[in-house]
Scaffold this motif. Structure first.
Motif, PDB file in Angstrom:
ATOM      1  N   GLN A 140      -7.573   5.552   1.001  1.00  0.00           N
ATOM      2  CA  GLN A 140      -7.768   4.296   0.260  1.00  0.00           C
ATOM      3  C   GLN A 140      -7.551   3.067   1.151  1.00  0.00           C
ATOM      4  O   GLN A 140      -7.705   1.941   0.692  1.00  0.00           O
ATOM      5  CB  GLN A 140      -6.801   4.246  -0.929  1.00  0.00           C
ATOM      6  CG  GLN A 140      -7.069   5.332  -1.961  1.00  0.00           C
ATOM      7  CD  GLN A 140      -5.965   5.393  -3.011  1.00  0.00           C
ATOM      8  OE1 GLN A 140      -4.890   5.944  -2.778  1.00  0.00           O
ATOM      9  NE2 GLN A 140      -6.225   4.803  -4.164  1.00  0.00           N
ATOM     10  N   LEU A 141      -7.184   3.297   2.409  1.00  0.00           N
ATOM     11  CA  LEU A 141      -6.924   2.186   3.327  1.00  0.00           C
ATOM     12  C   LEU A 141      -8.062   2.065   4.348  1.00  0.00           C
ATOM     13  O   LEU A 141      -8.743   3.051   4.652  1.00  0.00           O
ATOM     14  CB  LEU A 141      -5.608   2.430   4.081  1.00  0.00           C
ATOM     15  CG  LEU A 141      -4.323   1.864   3.449  1.00  0.00           C
ATOM     16  CD1 LEU A 141      -4.123   2.376   2.043  1.00  0.00           C
ATOM     17  CD2 LEU A 141      -3.126   2.194   4.314  1.00  0.00           C
ATOM     18  N   SER A 142      -8.220   0.866   4.886  1.00  0.00           N
ATOM     19  CA  SER A 142      -9.208   0.670   5.954  1.00  0.00           C
ATOM     20  C   SER A 142      -8.714   1.357   7.233  1.00  0.00           C
ATOM     21  O   SER A 142      -7.534   1.707   7.349  1.00  0.00           O
ATOM     22  CB  SER A 142      -9.394  -0.825   6.214  1.00  0.00           C
ATOM     23  OG  SER A 142      -8.251  -1.329   6.883  1.00  0.00           O
ATOM     24  N   GLY A 143      -9.615   1.497   8.194  1.00  0.00           N
ATOM     25  CA  GLY A 143      -9.228   2.101   9.470  1.00  0.00           C
ATOM     26  C   GLY A 143      -8.103   1.337  10.152  1.00  0.00           C
ATOM     27  O   GLY A 143      -7.157   1.933  10.682  1.00  0.00           O
ATOM     28  N   GLY A 144      -8.192   0.018  10.132  1.00  0.00           N
ATOM     29  CA  GLY A 144      -7.157  -0.799  10.767  1.00  0.00           C
ATOM     30  C   GLY A 144      -5.806  -0.614  10.087  1.00  0.00           C
ATOM     31  O   GLY A 144      -4.767  -0.525  10.743  1.00  0.00           O
ATOM     32  N   GLN A 145      -5.852  -0.543   8.754  1.00  0.00           N
ATOM     33  CA  GLN A 145      -4.602  -0.336   8.010  1.00  0.00           C
ATOM     34  C   GLN A 145      -4.030   1.050   8.295  1.00  0.00           C
ATOM     35  O   GLN A 145      -2.826   1.200   8.490  1.00  0.00           O
ATOM     36  CB  GLN A 145      -4.864  -0.513   6.510  1.00  0.00           C
ATOM     37  CG  GLN A 145      -5.165  -1.961   6.131  1.00  0.00           C
ATOM     38  CD  GLN A 145      -5.632  -2.098   4.680  1.00  0.00           C
ATOM     39  OE1 GLN A 145      -6.242  -1.186   4.122  1.00  0.00           O
ATOM     40  NE2 GLN A 145      -5.346  -3.243   4.082  1.00  0.00           N
ATOM     41  N   GLN A 146      -4.906   2.046   8.344  1.00  0.00           N
ATOM     42  CA  GLN A 146      -4.428   3.410   8.629  1.00  0.00           C
ATOM     43  C   GLN A 146      -3.794   3.479  10.017  1.00  0.00           C
ATOM     44  O   GLN A 146      -2.779   4.145  10.220  1.00  0.00           O
ATOM     45  CB  GLN A 146      -5.579   4.419   8.542  1.00  0.00           C
ATOM     46  CG  GLN A 146      -6.051   4.652   7.127  1.00  0.00           C
ATOM     47  CD  GLN A 146      -7.095   5.770   7.061  1.00  0.00           C
ATOM     48  OE1 GLN A 146      -6.840   6.902   7.449  1.00  0.00           O
ATOM     49  NE2 GLN A 146      -8.267   5.432   6.572  1.00  0.00           N
ATOM     50  N   LEU A 167     -12.287   1.813  15.550  1.00  0.00           N
ATOM     51  CA  LEU A 167     -12.215   0.815  14.474  1.00  0.00           C
ATOM     52  C   LEU A 167     -13.422  -0.111  14.455  1.00  0.00           C
ATOM     53  O   LEU A 167     -14.005  -0.408  15.501  1.00  0.00           O
ATOM     54  CB  LEU A 167     -10.963  -0.047  14.651  1.00  0.00           C
ATOM     55  CG  LEU A 167      -9.627   0.678  14.596  1.00  0.00           C
ATOM     56  CD1 LEU A 167      -8.499  -0.306  14.872  1.00  0.00           C
ATOM     57  CD2 LEU A 167      -9.433   1.356  13.240  1.00  0.00           C
ATOM     58  N   ASP A 168     -13.745  -0.579  13.258  1.00  0.00           N
ATOM     59  CA  ASP A 168     -14.729  -1.647  13.156  1.00  0.00           C
ATOM     60  C   ASP A 168     -14.169  -2.872  13.884  1.00  0.00           C
ATOM     61  O   ASP A 168     -12.959  -3.102  13.870  1.00  0.00           O
ATOM     62  CB  ASP A 168     -14.977  -1.996  11.683  1.00  0.00           C
ATOM     63  CG  ASP A 168     -15.764  -0.896  10.980  1.00  0.00           C
ATOM     64  OD1 ASP A 168     -16.479  -0.153  11.675  1.00  0.00           O
ATOM     65  OD2 ASP A 168     -15.642  -0.774   9.753  1.00  0.00           O
ATOM     66  N   GLU A 201     -13.785  -5.978  13.384  1.00  0.00           N
ATOM     67  CA  GLU A 201     -12.895  -6.961  12.751  1.00  0.00           C
ATOM     68  C   GLU A 201     -11.497  -6.403  12.502  1.00  0.00           C
ATOM     69  O   GLU A 201     -10.605  -7.142  12.088  1.00  0.00           O
ATOM     70  CB  GLU A 201     -13.520  -7.514  11.458  1.00  0.00           C
ATOM     71  CG  GLU A 201     -13.466  -6.592  10.264  1.00  0.00           C
ATOM     72  CD  GLU A 201     -14.684  -5.686  10.146  1.00  0.00           C
ATOM     73  OE1 GLU A 201     -15.342  -5.389  11.175  1.00  0.00           O
ATOM     74  OE2 GLU A 201     -14.967  -5.247   9.018  1.00  0.00           O
ATOM     75  N   MET A 202     -11.301  -5.120  12.769  1.00  0.00           N
ATOM     76  CA  MET A 202      -9.980  -4.522  12.540  1.00  0.00           C
ATOM     77  C   MET A 202      -9.195  -4.293  13.819  1.00  0.00           C
ATOM     78  O   MET A 202      -8.055  -3.866  13.790  1.00  0.00           O
ATOM     79  CB  MET A 202     -10.137  -3.196  11.809  1.00  0.00           C
ATOM     80  CG  MET A 202     -10.652  -3.391  10.413  1.00  0.00           C
ATOM     81  SD  MET A 202     -11.133  -1.843   9.694  1.00  0.00           S
ATOM     82  CE  MET A 202     -11.923  -2.461   8.215  1.00  0.00           C
ATOM     83  N   HIS A 262       0.802  -1.227   0.000  1.00  0.00           N
ATOM     84  CA  HIS A 262       0.000   0.000   0.000  1.00  0.00           C
ATOM     85  C   HIS A 262       0.835   1.277   0.000  1.00  0.00           C
ATOM     86  O   HIS A 262       0.292   2.373   0.176  1.00  0.00           O
ATOM     87  CB  HIS A 262      -0.937   0.001   1.217  1.00  0.00           C
ATOM     88  CG  HIS A 262      -1.853  -1.189   1.250  1.00  0.00           C
ATOM     89  ND1 HIS A 262      -3.009  -1.252   0.521  1.00  0.00           N
ATOM     90  CD2 HIS A 262      -1.754  -2.372   1.907  1.00  0.00           C
ATOM     91  CE1 HIS A 262      -3.606  -2.415   0.732  1.00  0.00           C
ATOM     92  NE2 HIS A 262      -2.862  -3.123   1.573  1.00  0.00           N
TER      93      HIS A 262
END
Ligand SMILES: Nc1ncnc2c1ncn2[C@@H]1O[C@H](COP(=O)(O)OP(=O)(O)O)[C@@H](O)[C@H]1O
Ligand SMILES: [Mg+2]
Length: 244
Positions: A136-142, A167-168, A170-171, A129
């Motif tokens: 463009q990234l999910s919350g967990g990735q950010q 975070l959601d 699952e993250m 990434h």
């Protein structure tokens, strides 16, 4: 590594911190919990000199925050901070997010900063990434990028303020996994979190705050092991968050 001594703080007439005392030793992981509004974020921001306090002192790796001669920007550059809402620069790529403070604050060369940033991005599992933007990234990735960005500054301590609470579900674990790994590597950490599984796994101590006071400050084993020995307020709080 962190010594908080008789710290009191007011917002106008409102006393947000009252005579707070604690220490975090090198390599120690301390979890800070407590009800909303109890002063957790304020305390952790004081450690990073993001918020001034009116009484007491905080010493980070030998540097006194209350000492007017202290170079606070320099101190802040050595204290990693991860917020609930990531706070990445939205207009910059992930790579740029990881390198900008290294070059501008620490004076590293572009090549050195890039190499360091990419190594950390790999460590949090996000190499693919690198050229994207945060949106463009999910919350967990950010949040994993935000942790990598803080680590790129070679901090002596890492402060976390509810890093998983936005975070959601699952993250949450992908972020906690990175934090657990950091703890196992010996990073000194002060984490505001209500993830009690994380606290049980890696915390050395747990601090419980209520209405601006550090009400409990004890070894993890004691905090979770002997609930009846805890203050009434801590018992009520734990009963609420551990109920389900
Ligand atoms: N900038 C501010 N000005 C005035 N009051 C504030 C400010 N920031 C926080 N507070 C108040 O200080 C108290 C503690 O806030 P905070 O440290 O954010 O608590 P926590 O992180 O435990 O939820 C709350 O009552 C909050 O409303
Ligand atoms: Mg808070």
């Amino acid at each position: 590594m962190i010594s908080i001594k008789n710290v009191s703080k007011w917002y106008g007439d409102f006393q947000v911190l009252t005579d707070c005392n604690t220490e975090v030793k090198k390599g120690e992981v301390v979890v800070v919990c407590g009800p909303s509004g109890s002063g957790k974020s304020t305390l952790i921001k004081c450690v990073n000199a993001l918020e001034p306090f009116q009484k007491g002192d905080i010493v980070v790796d030998g540097t006194s925050i209350a000492n007017p001669k202290t170079n606070l920007p320099k101190l802040r550059s050595r204290v990693g901070m991860v917020f609930q809402h990531f706070e990445l620069f939205p207009h910059l790529t992930i790579t740029q997010n990881l390198t900008i403070a290294q070059t501008q604050v620490l004076g590293r060369s572009k090549q050195e900063a890039h190499a360091k940033g990419m190594a950390l991005l790999e460590r949090v599992g996000l190499t693919a990434h690198a050229n994207k933007h945060p949106g463009q990234l999910s919350g967990g990735q950010q949040q994993r990028v935000a942790i990598a960005r803080a680590l790129a500054m070679d901090p002596v301590v890492m402060l976390f303020d509810e890093p998983t609470s936005a975070l959601d579900p699952e993250m949450v674990n992908e972020v906690l996994d990175v934090m657990v790994q950091l703890a196992h590597e010996g990073m000194t950490m002060m984490c505001v979190t209500h993830e009690m599984g994380f606290a049980r796994k890696v915390a050395d101590r747990v601090i419980f705050m209520d209405a601006g006071h550090i009400v409990e400050d004890c070894q993890k084993e004691a905090f979770f092991g002997d609930i009846n020995a805890r203050s009434e307020r801590a018992q009520q709080f734990l009963a609420k968050i551990l109920q389900h």
